[in-house]
Design a protein around this motif. Structure first.
Motif: not given
Length: 290
Positions: A72-91
Motif C-alpha cells: 500500500n501507499n500511505h502518506n506517500g510512503e510505501a507500506s504493508t496494509r494488514i487487515g484487522a481480521l487477518t488471523t495471527l496464523a495467516a500473518c
C-alpha cells in the motif's frame, strides 16, 4: 445484517453486519449491552475468568475489506496494509511479511498455541490493549486505521496507547523499511511456565548504529502482563546521537528503570519488572555494537 438467535436463554445474540456502516449503527443502537468480536479468543478467556458476557456480540467476520495483507501507499510512503481480521496464523505464514517484516513473525510465535492463532486476529490482539504484538508494531512505527461511523482516520499506534475505544480498528499499516539491513529489531517476552498466562515483561525495539557505533535511530517499548505497553521516549532521546559505550549503557539501564511505569502484582514486584525490562533492552542493544 443477520442476527443469529441464541439457543440458550443466557447466551448472547450474535449479529453479523455486512459492512462497517452496519456494524457501527448496531453498536450505537445496542450501546453498552454490545461489543465487537472477531476471533473471540480474548472474550473466551475473559468469560472463563468470570467476566460477564455482553448481551449482544457484533461479529465483524463478514466484512471482507478488513482481511488480507497487501502492499500500500500511505502518506506517500510505501507500506504493508494488514487487515484487522487477518488471523495471527495467516500473518505468521504470509511470505511477504516473513521477508519484509520478520519481527511480526517473531512476536506471533510467542502468542498462545497454534489452535488459538488460527482464530485470533491481529486486530483483536491490538484492540485488547495488552496483546503481545503491540510492542513489536510500535517498534515498527505502525499506524492504525480507525472507523468512527463517518470517516476513517489513520493514527500512529504509539499515540493510541491508553486511549479508550469508540472506533472500529479496520487495518494496520507498517511502513516499508528501505534500510532494513541497517536497522536492528528485537523482541523478547519473559513469561511464566504455565501456559496461557500473561507475560511478566515484554520488550521490543529498533536501533540503528553507524560505523562509529553512534545511535542514529532508536525505538524502545516495554510492558506486558497487566502493565500497559509504553514507548520509552525519554530513554530514546537520552541515547540518540551518542556513541554506545559501557558508561552510556549503564546510564540507559537506570533511565529505563525510572521511565518504565509498572506495579507489583501477586506474582512479581514492580522493582523486579523494571530491572528485567532494563536488563533485556540493554543486553539487546549492546549486542548490536559488536
Amino acid at each position: 445484517m443477520i442476527r443469529q438467535g441464541a439457543a440458550m436463554l443466557d447466551s448472547p445474540s450474535v449479529w453479523l453486519p455486512a459492512n462497517l456502516a452496519e456494524a457501527w449503527e448496531l453498536k450505537q443502537r445496542l450501546g453498552l449491552n454490545a461489543c465487537f468480536v472477531a476471533g473471540g479468543t480474548l472474550l473466551q478467556t475473559q468469560w472463563q475468568k468470570g467476566f460477564e458476557c455482553p448481551r449482544h456480540l457484533i461479529s465483524l467476520e463478514k466484512i471482507n475489506e478488513m482481511r488480507g495483507c497487501e502492499k500500500n501507499n500511505h502518506n506517500g510512503e510505501a507500506s504493508t496494509r494488514i487487515g484487522a481480521l487477518t488471523t495471527l496464523a495467516a500473518c505468521k505464514d504470509d511470505p511477504s511479511l516473513l521477508k519484509n517484516i520478520p519481527l511480526i513473525e517473531e512476536a506471533i510465535r510467542t502468542i498462545a498455541a497454534p489452535a488459538v492463532r488460527n482464530r485470533a486476529t491481529i486486530g483483536g490482539n491490538i484492540a485488547g490493549g495488552f496483546g503481545d504484538l503491540i510492542p513489536a508494531l510500535i517498534a515498527l512505527d505502525a499506524s492504525l486505521s480507525l472507523y468512527d461511523g463517518g470517516k476513517t482516520e489513520i493514527k500512529s499506534l504509539s499515540d493510541c496507547i491508553g486511549q479508550s475505544g469508540g472506533t472500529i480498528l479496520t487495518a494496520i499499516y507498517v511502513p516499508e523499511n528501505r534500510i532494513l539491513g541497517q536497522k536492528r529489531y528485537f523482541y523478547k517476552k519473559l513469561g511464566f511456565r504455565e501456559a496461557f498466562t500473561p507475560s511478566i515483561v515484554t520488550i521490543s525495539g529498533c536501533c540503528k548504529l553507524n560505523s562509529q557505533n553512534e545511535v542514529e535511530y532508536i525505538r524502545l517499548v516495554a510492558g506486558g502482563g497487566t502493565t500497559p505497553y509504553q514507548r520509552l521516549s525519554c530513554c530514546e532521546k537520552l541515547v540518540e546521537g551518542l556513541t554506545l559505550s559501557n558508561e552510556l549503557l549503564t546510564t540507559l539501564f537506570q533511565a529505563i528503570r525510572e521511565e518504565f511505569h509498572t506495579t507489583t502484582d501477586p506474582f512479581t514486584t514492580a522493582d523486579y519488572k523494571k530491572t528485567v525490562a532494563a536488563n533485556m533492552i540493554v543486553s539487546k542493544i549492546a549486542s548490536f555494537a559488536g
